[in-house]
Design an enzyme around this catalytic site. Structure first.
Site, PDB file in Angstrom:
ATOM      1  N   SER A 102       0.826  -1.189   0.000  1.00 50.38           N
ATOM      2  CA  SER A 102       0.000   0.000   0.000  1.00 50.38           C
ATOM      3  C   SER A 102       0.874   1.257   0.000  1.00 50.38           C
ATOM      4  O   SER A 102       1.682   1.444  -0.897  1.00 50.38           O
ATOM      5  CB  SER A 102      -0.952  -0.055   1.206  1.00 50.38           C
ATOM      6  OG  SER A 102      -1.979   0.898   1.108  1.00 50.38           O
ATOM      7  N   ASP A 223      -9.607  -5.352  -5.512  1.00 51.41           N
ATOM      8  CA  ASP A 223      -9.154  -4.412  -4.485  1.00 51.41           C
ATOM      9  C   ASP A 223      -9.906  -3.101  -4.694  1.00 51.41           C
ATOM     10  O   ASP A 223      -9.691  -2.408  -5.688  1.00 51.41           O
ATOM     11  CB  ASP A 223      -7.645  -4.196  -4.603  1.00 51.41           C
ATOM     12  CG  ASP A 223      -7.086  -3.266  -3.534  1.00 51.41           C
ATOM     13  OD1 ASP A 223      -7.888  -2.677  -2.778  1.00 51.41           O
ATOM     14  OD2 ASP A 223      -5.859  -3.124  -3.465  1.00 51.41           O
ATOM     15  N   HIS A 255      -7.789  -5.438   0.244  1.00 53.69           N
ATOM     16  CA  HIS A 255      -6.538  -4.701   0.114  1.00 53.69           C
ATOM     17  C   HIS A 255      -5.373  -5.377   0.829  1.00 53.69           C
ATOM     18  O   HIS A 255      -4.294  -4.808   0.897  1.00 53.69           O
ATOM     19  CB  HIS A 255      -6.746  -3.288   0.687  1.00 53.69           C
ATOM     20  CG  HIS A 255      -5.708  -2.294   0.300  1.00 53.69           C
ATOM     21  ND1 HIS A 255      -5.364  -2.013  -1.012  1.00 53.69           N
ATOM     22  CD2 HIS A 255      -4.908  -1.499   1.072  1.00 53.69           C
ATOM     23  CE1 HIS A 255      -4.412  -1.092  -1.032  1.00 53.69           C
ATOM     24  NE2 HIS A 255      -4.117  -0.764   0.208  1.00 53.69           N
TER      25      HIS A 255
END
Length: 306
Positions: A102, A223, A255
């Site tokens: 991320s 996602d 995610h």
């Protein structure tokens, strides 16, 4: 200057395992809202193929103290990148395989452009350089700007309520939901909001042009935060810039594929680590896990953009 890297620990692998001599050092950098525990499902596989694994936490718990200069504690990707570089220098890590989830994926891109000697390969997991759509540029990030501002407003007015609404989507409706929710709720709401603004309002697309380290982009097929079209954009832009980059799509929802689809993620990591082990050479010591400790590192006051 605020120090963001804490609780760094090293797993040093002995020659009796599949790692050891010839294997790479792996640096694991977790994403927003979670901790180094988010790597627990893939860590055993990584350890079996690495010479050393470096883990740490981004400190999302420490709000700015009263009277502390806001400019000096402003949240920028550049400062997180400087902290990552300082941590790797302190631990004498060179030529590492960096796995960034991320927000940490873009932190790793910026750090690798500034210090390419530290990195042999970047694995960018559920990354996004820009979350907001731009119709004028033909860019699809997944969100309209008004939606991002509405989300930030919800965080500011009722952080706990926002977490309880956000996490089920991020967890993909899996059994990991409660675990991820606890981690999100452990953040200081002011820090959580400041870092979220950095992530969701920022634009790191130009940073992709400066990456010269080989990359593997790993994207979950479903996602909601960083859809596959973003990963495809990243691959195209990095290839134009001359970066050696591959894209792998994992059939996962949410995610956090490293938690909910650990086997295919581990298989992709293996595809990077095993060739490096066969090619390289590192000195090793007997297997040991060094205790977690706070690592004091200084980050420079450098803006988000390169």
């Amino acid at each position: 200057m605020r120090r963001w890297c804490t609780n760094a620990r090293e797993v040093v692998v002995g020659t009796g395992s599949g790692g050891g001599e010839g294997a790479a050092t792996v640096v694991l950098a977790h994403g927003y809202g979670v901790s180094q525990a988010s790597w627990d499902e893939v860590l055993p596989s990584i350890i079996s193929k690495a010479s050393k694994v470096l883990l740490f936490d981004w400190d999302f718990t420490a709000a700015r103290a009263d009277g502390e200069d806001e400019e000096k504690t402003r949240y920028t990707f550049g400062r997180f990148a400087d902290d990552l570089i300082a941590l790797m220098d302190e631990r004498e890590v060179r030529g590492a395989v960096f796995v960034g989830h991320s927000m940490s994926a873009m932190v790793g891109c910026i750090a690798s452009a500034r210090r390419p000697d530290l990195f042999a390969h970047l694995l960018l997991l559920c990354a996004s350089p820009r979350y907001i759509n731009s119709e004028e540029e033909g860019y699809v990030g997944g969100f309209e700007e008004a939606s991002i501002h509405a989300m930030l407003g919800a965080m500011e007015s009722d952080f706990q309520g926002w977490v309880k609404g956000f996490v089920p989507n991020a967890a993909g409706g899996t059994a990991m939901e409660e675990r991820i929710e606890r981690s999100f709720l452990a953040m200081d709401p002011a820090v959580a909001l400041g870092v979220a603004r950095m992530i969701f309002l920022g634009d790191q697309r130009e940073a992709l042009d400066a990456v010269c380290t080989p990359c593997t982009i790993i994207q979950a097929r479903h996602d909601f935060a960083a859809p596959p079209v973003v990963a495809e954009y990243m691959q195209r832009r990095m290839m134009v810039a001359g970066t050696d980059v591959a894209l792998e799509i994992v059939d996962s929802v949410g995610h956090f594929p490293q938690l909910v689809a650990s086997v295919p993620v581990s298989d992709i990591l293996d595809g990077v680590l095993l060739p490096l082990r066969d090619e390289g050479g590192h000195d090793t010591v007997n297997a040991q896990i060094l205790p977690a400790e706070d690592v004091e590192v200084d980050g420079g006051a450098i803006d988000v953009m390169m």
